[in-house]
Design an enzyme around this catalytic site. Sequence first.
Site, mmCIF file in Angstrom:
data_model
loop_
_atom_site.group_PDB
_atom_site.id
_atom_site.type_symbol
_atom_site.label_atom_id
_atom_site.label_comp_id
_atom_site.label_asym_id
_atom_site.label_seq_id
_atom_site.Cartn_x
_atom_site.Cartn_y
_atom_site.Cartn_z
ATOM 1 C CD GLU A 209 -2.906 -1.161 0.139
ATOM 2 O OE1 GLU A 209 -3.085 -0.083 -0.480
ATOM 3 O OE2 GLU A 209 -3.527 -2.199 -0.123
ATOM 4 C CB CYS A 243 -1.129 7.427 1.360
ATOM 5 S SG CYS A 243 -2.531 6.450 1.936
#
Length: 455
Positions: A209, A243
Site C-alpha cells: 500500500e 497517502c
Amino acid sequence: MTTLAEPIQRQRALVTSGATTGLAWRRQQLRRLDQLLRSGEQRLLAALAQDLRKPSLEAYFEIVGVRQELTTARRQVRQWMRSTAVSVPISVRPARAFVRPEPLGCVLIIAPWNYPVLLALQPLVAALAAGNTAMLKPSEQAPASAETLATLVAEHFPAEVVQVRCGGVETAQALLAERFDHIFFTGGTAIGRQVMAAAARHLTPVTLELGGKSPCIVCRDADVTLAARRIAWGKGLNAGQSCIAPDYILVDPVIRDALITALQRNFLAFYGDDPQQSADYGRLINQRQFDRLDALLTGRELISGGRRDGDDLYIEPTLVTVERDDDPLMAEELFGPVLPLLSMEDLDQALSSIRAAGKPLALYLFSSSAANREKVLRCTSSGGVCFNDVFLQASLPHLPFGGVGESGIGAYHGRSGFDTFSHRRAVLSRPQFLDSSWRYPPYGNRLGWIRRLLG
C-alpha cells in the site's frame, strides 16, 4: 534459530496445526481486538496526540476505522469462509469441485507513522479473520503509538497469535530477512521496493500500500464553494500527511481565482487567522519532514500561507502556483499541507498530464458532468476514484482499497482484505466407484471419439 525465527515458527505452527481454521477461533481473535480498542482507546488517543499532535476527533477517526472493519468482519466472516462450488465437466463426473479459503500462515504487517493505529490494526483485522497469526512492526517515527500498541497487544493476545516488534530500520531488516507467509506493507514507494526485494528471497507474496501524487481536477462546471470546502478539509486533515490527500489541483482557468478565494476562506474558517494556535490542526511528524517541505517552499512566491516554525514542526496550509510539470513540487508526493495549483487547458489535457505521471493511489474529480466522470474512468488508471469529494472512498469497508502500478499491489478492506490473507485452495473430490478405462493406455483408436466428447 534466531530470536525472531523461533516466535515466527511458533506462530506458523499454530496455523499448520489446523487450530486457526475454525469460525470460533477467528471470532475469538476479533473479540480480543475489539476488547483491545475498548480498553485501550484513551491510551491510543493520547499516543496519537503525542506523536502527531492530532486533534482528538482526527485521532478518534483511526479508532472508528478499525471498529468499522471489525464490525464488517465479525458479521461476514462465516460467509467469507464458506467453500464455493464450481461446475464439473462430464469428463470427470461423478465428482465434486470447490474452492476453499484457507489461512496463509504467519504474516508480517509493517505499518507507517501517519496513521499508526489505523494502518496497523485494519490489516490485522483481515489477517485474523482469515485465520492467520501475525507479527506487527509499527513505525519507530511514531514511538508513543508503537509502544502503546505493543503493550495493548501483549495484554490481549497470546504471543503465538499476535506480537508487536518495535524498533527502527534494523528491526525491519531483521524481520524481512525471515520467512513469512505474506508481507503487508504500508509506506512510501522507495521502501516498498526494498520490501518486495526482500520478500523475493523467500518468494513471499506481498501487499504494498504505497502512495504517489493524487491529483484533484476541478472543472468549470464544478460547484466551486463545495469543492473548496472538501479539498481544504482533505488537505488540512493530519496536516496533509495522508497517502490519499489531494496532492495537487488541476483547475480550469475560468474558475481558478474563485477556487483560490474559496480555499483561503475555508482554511480561515477551519483553523483561524493563526493555524499554529488552532487545537484542530496537527503537526509534521519530525524534523526531516519539515526540512524537506521547507526546502521546497523556500524562495517561492506563494499564493497564500507559508508561515513555518521548525521548532514546532509547523507549516501553515499553503497554496502555491505551479507552471510546469517538471517543477520540484511535482517530483514527489508532498505529504504535507502544501497544495500546488496548475491551470489546465481542458479535461483532455489534464488527463494526459495525469497519465504521464503514472498511476496514483487516488484520483479526484469535481464536476457536474456525467460525461466527464465517465471520461476519467475510461482514460485513466488509479487505485481509487472519488467524484465530488475526497478521502471518503477509503472509509467504506466494502470498497477495496489499494493501489495500481507504482501506487501499490493488492487491496484490502472488507472481503478484499480477507481474500488478501487467504489462499483459495482448489479441491476435487471423486468417488472410488465407477472408474472408466477410457483414459488409461493402451489408447488404441480412441482419439476420434474423445475429440467428439471433449471438443
